[in-house]
Design a protein around this motif. Structure first.
Motif, PDB file in Angstrom:
ATOM      1  N   GLY A   1      19.123  -5.686 -14.841  1.00 24.93           N
ATOM      2  CA  GLY A   1      19.077  -6.373 -13.501  1.00 24.93           C
ATOM      3  C   GLY A   1      18.608  -4.834 -13.181  1.00 24.93           C
ATOM      4  O   GLY A   1      18.570  -5.120 -11.707  1.00 24.93           O
TER       5      GLY A   1
ATOM      6  N   TYR B   1      13.423 -14.616  -8.924  1.00 26.97           N
ATOM      7  CA  TYR B   1      13.838 -15.417  -9.853  1.00 26.97           C
ATOM      8  C   TYR B   1      13.271 -16.498 -10.035  1.00 26.97           C
ATOM      9  O   TYR B   1      13.174 -17.061 -11.135  1.00 26.97           O
ATOM     10  N   ASP B   2      13.410 -17.560  -8.214  1.00 31.51           N
ATOM     11  CA  ASP B   2      13.129 -18.518  -8.509  1.00 31.51           C
ATOM     12  C   ASP B   2      11.596 -18.852  -8.468  1.00 31.51           C
ATOM     13  O   ASP B   2      10.917 -19.786  -9.633  1.00 31.51           O
TER      14      ASP B   2
ATOM     15  N   ARG C   1      11.170 -18.120 -12.761  1.00 33.47           N
ATOM     16  CA  ARG C   1      11.922 -19.020 -13.274  1.00 33.47           C
ATOM     17  C   ARG C   1      11.130 -19.742 -13.494  1.00 33.47           C
ATOM     18  O   ARG C   1      10.087 -20.277 -14.732  1.00 33.47           O
TER      19      ARG C   1
ATOM     20  N   TYR D   1      18.745 -19.387 -17.775  1.00 36.53           N
ATOM     21  CA  TYR D   1      17.512 -18.432 -17.033  1.00 36.53           C
ATOM     22  C   TYR D   1      19.187 -18.388 -15.954  1.00 36.53           C
ATOM     23  O   TYR D   1      19.004 -17.547 -15.489  1.00 36.53           O
TER      24      TYR D   1
ATOM     25  N   ALA E   1      19.632 -15.069 -14.564  1.00 35.75           N
ATOM     26  CA  ALA E   1      19.227 -14.262 -13.133  1.00 35.75           C
ATOM     27  C   ALA E   1      20.859 -13.902 -12.093  1.00 35.75           C
ATOM     28  O   ALA E   1      21.091 -13.100 -11.757  1.00 35.75           O
ATOM     29  N   GLU E   2      21.830 -14.899 -12.813  1.00 30.99           N
ATOM     30  CA  GLU E   2      22.651 -15.033 -12.278  1.00 30.99           C
ATOM     31  C   GLU E   2      23.649 -13.186 -12.518  1.00 30.99           C
ATOM     32  O   GLU E   2      24.092 -12.325 -11.779  1.00 30.99           O
TER      33      GLU E   2
END
Length: 370
Positions: free
Chosen positions: A77, A90-91, A94, A121, A125-126
């Motif tokens: 990241g 990120y959405d 995904r 995922y 992403a988090e």
């Protein structure tokens, strides 16, 4: 193995042999859904495709190792800040990834597989977003001026640069580099020195085949040019709590991080013996052996063994460096650092496993799939 890990590995096996096509499809869907994202990526996308899949596979394979999983993704990241990736991206990533997985797995794709990838995922992403946010006091990348450019042979150059802002790293870590001749195309190189007071950093670069960036760095970059550096990554660093002696195994320009680790040892080491094995095809590829031998002459705790595979007149050892290391063993009570090509690292890891060196004592970096 957890159920999540099992589902991820099983589902990946359905598409693994088609990963190049999957990566192409993924990027096509992502750019179709968000055309503005295309400007974040280089014109030449061939290597970028494999790097994306490599990152995903690494994340999947470490899902049952929370410490590795966490640090790897937070570092990823931080590193992706150089691409100007924002949380909302990120959405989009995904959905493009899931659509690609469904397409290439076909009828074998199940609801359970789909949910496993969504769950994994979400964690990926988090942690990547958290890593980027924790690094927000640093710039997304550092501008650096090239101070010196020295060709060591036809294909290898040693480049010294100085970032315009402080860049903190540890000996043994690697840094991604971009130059003006190949914009938005980044490649990783290990710092070849321990941190210096003046902030300058050395990189050892070999121009490889169709390597866009490596060829530009070796053959085009000149003193006075500006390059960009990403956030430092990698865990091949000294454990300052360990008192065990050390064995370093390097192949080609994989010597760069080993040299940085040796420099760090020269500043504090008083009790640990350090054995360095460096291998190459011929003596010309042992481009920094003279410097290494000078260090060994100065520090009695440092020993050096050099070997070549294709130079029968070389006045040293002959054969693969992993085999040379085995001849000098046993090494059961040592810490190991291994750096080089993926093939060289795999060969060395196999040799160390046969010698029953505990895996926990081995740190390695290979810029490829190991």
């Amino acid at each position: 193995m957890s159920d999540l890990s099992r589902l991820l590995k099983e589902s990946w096996s359905l598409v693994e042999e088609q990963q190049d096509k999957l990566a192409s499809y993924f990027y096509a869907r992502m750019f179709l859904n968000q055309p503005q994202l295309r400007d974040l990526f280089p014109v030449q996308m061939d290597v970028q495709r494999s790097r994306l899949l490599g990152a995903i596979v690494t994340a999947v394979q470490t899902v049952d190792d929370p410490d590795t999983f966490d640090e790897y993704l937070r570092s990823l990241g931080r590193d992706h800040r150089k691409f100007h990736v924002r949380p909302e991206h990120y959405d989009v990533i995904r959905e493009a990834l899931l659509e690609g997985l469904r397409t290439f797995a076909g009828d074998q794709w199940t609801y359970e597989f789909d949910q496993a990838w969504r769950d994994a995922y979400a964690v990926i992403a988090e942690k990547m977003i958290a890593g980027a946010e924790a690094d927000s006091t640093n710039p997304p990348y550092w501008h650096a001026e090239v101070l010196y450019h020295e060709r060591r042979n036809q294909d290898i150059a040693v480049i010294t640069c100085r970032p315009l802002q402080p860049l903190e790293y540890r000996a043994g870590q690697y840094i991604s580099v971009e130059c003006k001749y190949q914009p938005r195309l980044w490649r990783v190189y290990s710092a070849a020195n321990a941190p210096r007071k003046d902030g300058s950093i050395d990189f050892h670069v070999r121009a490889v085949g169709a390597g866009w960036v490596s060829s530009a760095l070796v053959r085009k970059v000149q003193p006075g040019d500006m390059i960009r550096l990403g956030a430092p990554m990698g865990s091949m660093v000294l454990d300052r709590r360990s008192t065990r002696d050390i064995v370093c195994v390097a192949g080609g320009t994989g010597f760069a991080p080993i040299k940085a680790l040796i420099e760090e040892m020269t500043r504090a080491n008083r009790t640990r013996w350090v054995h360095v094995f460096v291998g190459a095809r011929n003596r010309d590829d042992l481009y920094d052996l003279a410097c290494l031998n000078r260090l060994a002459a100065r520090y009695p705790w440092l020993s050096v063994v050099a070997a070549t595979t294709d130079d029968p007149d070389f006045p040293g050892e002959h054969g693969r460096i992993s085999d040379v290391v085995a001849r000098y063993g046993p090494w059961n009570d040592h810490d190991f650092f291994v750096s080089g090509s993926p093939q060289m690292v795999r060969s060395t890891l196999r040799t160390l496993a046969e010698m029953q060196v505990p895996a926990i004592r081995i740190k390695y970096d290979a810029f490829g799939d190991s």
